[in-house]
Design a protein around this motif. Structure first.
Motif, PDB file in Angstrom:
ATOM      1  N   UNK A   1       0.859  -1.185   0.000  1.00  0.00           N
ATOM      2  CA  UNK A   1       0.000   0.000   0.000  1.00  0.00           C
ATOM      3  C   UNK A   1       0.896   1.236   0.000  1.00  0.00           C
ATOM      4  N   UNK A   2       0.823   1.997  -1.069  1.00  0.00           N
ATOM      5  CA  UNK A   2       1.730   3.145  -1.225  1.00  0.00           C
ATOM      6  C   UNK A   2       1.196   4.397  -0.532  1.00  0.00           C
ATOM      7  N   UNK A   3      -0.131   4.583  -0.570  1.00  0.00           N
ATOM      8  CA  UNK A   3      -0.727   5.801  -0.004  1.00  0.00           C
ATOM      9  C   UNK A   3      -0.815   5.677   1.507  1.00  0.00           C
ATOM     10  N   UNK A   4      -0.211   6.599   2.207  1.00  0.00           N
ATOM     11  CA  UNK A   4      -0.211   6.562   3.665  1.00  0.00           C
ATOM     12  C   UNK A   4      -1.486   7.186   4.207  1.00  0.00           C
ATOM     13  N   UNK A   5      -2.062   6.547   5.220  1.00  0.00           N
ATOM     14  CA  UNK A   5      -3.288   7.054   5.829  1.00  0.00           C
ATOM     15  C   UNK A   5      -2.969   7.506   7.255  1.00  0.00           C
ATOM     16  N   UNK A   6      -3.449   8.686   7.659  1.00  0.00           N
ATOM     17  CA  UNK A   6      -3.082   9.184   8.996  1.00  0.00           C
ATOM     18  C   UNK A   6      -3.488   8.245  10.132  1.00  0.00           C
ATOM     19  N   UNK A   7      -4.594   7.532   9.997  1.00  0.00           N
ATOM     20  CA  UNK A   7      -5.000   6.599  11.049  1.00  0.00           C
ATOM     21  C   UNK A   7      -4.045   5.413  11.144  1.00  0.00           C
TER      22      UNK A   7
END
Length: 539
Positions: free
Chosen positions: A149-155
């Motif tokens: 998963x390339x897109x980082x999510x703040x949670x």
């Protein structure tokens, strides 16, 4: 259309698609793959987040329910299973996990030489195309994609930091055999689309003249000549057909329907078969026994900021935006799915040398997996005990092949399982209270702060626990001397010629994690066994 082929594979799921490809690959043998469901043309199959749409789909999902479970307040638990090309790999959560090294070494100790971690590792590497690159435990030339998963999510970023503050390693690769740590899952996706076994294995093989794929074709029984399997009786478009196998029949119908087919064909506990007037071909008491599943306990929190998938799905603008992200760039939430955050830990560290709990951390919340999202910003800490002691069983309820069998999971039926469930909930609460996660958690929506004592937590687990979709073990692999075993180390059914079982039902004990990739590995190994036996029939 020919009425005889060399190999019949029943069930085009995580195992069946692999077998159809590998057995037809050299062009020597004719193969027929039978699938009860339709082709995998529904667009929601191929959009990673689309499993919310297939969770209750009448045509793509068997939609099973367990018997009422006394340990779960008498509830019937919904058990979705894939009913299309790719089987459950076409409707699952896309999580790419192998399990722990010790899982496979445990199989060896249970009487299955040749199934240890080092034996299975070459097949794990063979099946995978891992975007982390080649390594001692990774492969890059296989059909099945392991995509980071390339897109980082703040949670998820906060989850990783909080997990690290509690002593967990930050991991990129949970598939080296040692999975203790926290990070992002890898997914079975390819360029923003689901990479099911139908996509990975069946699509490249479709043009072969020696491979026949029959959809909407439900197997009814294995045809027997004495103690030799010689074909399959099945129904397609309302008409019954028979198909003969020159070499072997391979059941890859999954941990519910492979034992059901064995029992309908006279292979199983004689007392059960006699109840329904089914002539006993082989009295095998283990058929349908040893059922294991991962019980999912879901804690839901309201989030302080509108950064969750709930927020994106709640408005027309949000839905349009993520739809365009996927259509134009094969990116965004639709390309990832729901559960991004991975965490493997020991909830009972004094009793477990390796992780005993797995977290699927989701950036959305709903009353049940696949249900409508809540009207607030929410996230889900889904936990499951990795190696449950509880055992259930699958049994036919009649001689009618179209009647779903009895499914008795017996969740939380042992002291260890109950204590681990309670400890897992407590661990999730500590994680949510740790910095920096605590700054994003507004309130615990479920179970809620009123639930505090061990008894109250256990009651919550009984009232709300559900499957995390990993039924296994119902045609256990083991030596002939083990009265509970159904298949030998080459996955041949004991006492029957020309019949194998190749799917999650052969697992002696459940692996520590999601079952899709281990089943692909089992099928890759089985294909080699079958082709070796064709060359050297003395095996």
């Amino acid at each position: 259309m020919p009425h005889t082929v060399d190999y019949i594979v029943v069930g085009a799921g995580s195992a069946g698609c692999v077998l159809a490809n590998r057995l037809s690959e050299n062009g020597k043998y004719s193969v027929c793959l039978l699938e009860a469901g339709p082709p995998d043309r529904n667009p929601w199959i191929h959009i990673p987040i689309g499993y919310g749409k297939t969770m209750f789909h009448k045509k793509l999902n068997w939609g099973f329910y367990t018997d009422p479970d006394a340990n779960m307040m008498g509830r019937k638990i919904y058990w979705p299973r894939g009913k299309t090309l790719g089987g459950s790999s076409s409707i699952n959560g896309l999580i790419y996990i192998r399990g722990q090294k010790q899982d496979y070494d445990r199989w060896v100790r249970q009487g299955n030489p040749g199934w240890g971690w080092e034996d299975c590792l070459p097949y794990f590497r063979k099946l995978e195309n891992n975007d982390l690159g080649a390594g001692p435990t990774r492969g890059t030339a296989g059909p099945l994609n392991a995509t980071s998963i390339k897109t980082r999510h703040p949670l998820v970023e906060a989850l990783i930091q909080s997990g690290a503050s509690m002593g967990l390693r930050k991991l990129r690769d949970f598939n080296t055999g040692d999975q203790e740590g926290v990070g992002y899952y890898q997914l079975t996706t390819r360029k923003g689309r689901r990479c099911s076994t139908a996509v990975a294995y069946l699509n490249p093989a479709r043009g072969r003249p020696n491979l026949r794929i029959e959809t909407n074709a439900q197997a009814m029984a294995v045809l027997m000549q004495g103690t030799r399997a010689c074909g399959i009786r099945y129904k397609k478009n309302g008409t019954e057909h028979t198909l003969s196998a020159n070499r072997e029949v391979i059941l890859s119908a999954g941990a519910i329907q492979s034992p059901q087919l064995l029992q309908l064909s006279g292979i199983g506990p004689s007392g059960l078969l006699g109840k329904f007037g089914i002539p006993v071909v082989k009295d095998l008491d283990g058929v349908g026994k040893n059922l294991q599943d991962h019980l999912q306990i879901r804690l839901i929190y309201e989030v302080t900021q509108p950064i969750t998938t709930n927020d994106q799905l709640r408005t027309l603008w949000g839905k349009s935006k993520i739809g365009l992200q996927w259509l134009l760039f094969r990116g965004g939430p639709l390309a990832i799915g729901i559960n991004q955050g991975a965490l493997f830990c020991r909830a009972l560290p004094q009793e477990s040398a390796t992780p005993d709990i797995q977290f699927h951390f989701g950036t959305l919340s709903a009353d049940m997996a696949g249900g409508a999202v809540h009207d607030f910003s929410g996230c889900t800490y889904s936990i499951c005990q990795l190696r449950p002691e509880s055992r259930g069983e699958i049994n036919i309820k009649s001689a009618d092949p179209f009647e779903a069998p009895s499914m008795q999971p017996n969740y939380l039926s042992t002291d260890l399982d109950r204590r681990t469930a309670v400890a897992g909930v407590k661990y999730a609460r500590r994680l949510a209270a740790a910095a920096p996660m605590n700054r994003l958690m507004k309130r615990e929506f479920r179970p809620g702060t009123a639930v505090q004592t061990d008894d109250e937590i256990l009651q919550f687990c009984r009232e709300n626990g559900a499957t995390i979709f990993h039924p296994s073990g119902t045609a256990k692999m083991g030596p002939a001397g083990d009265p509970g075993s159904v298949v030998d180390g080459r996955l041949k059914v004991h006492g029957i010629q020309g019949l194998r079982v190749v799917d999650a039902s052969i697992m002696p004990t459940l692996v520590s994690g999601n079952t899709n990739v281990p089943v692909v590995m089992i099928a890759e190994r089985a294909a080699d066994f079958i082709l070796e036996d064709a060359r050297h029939p003395a095996h």
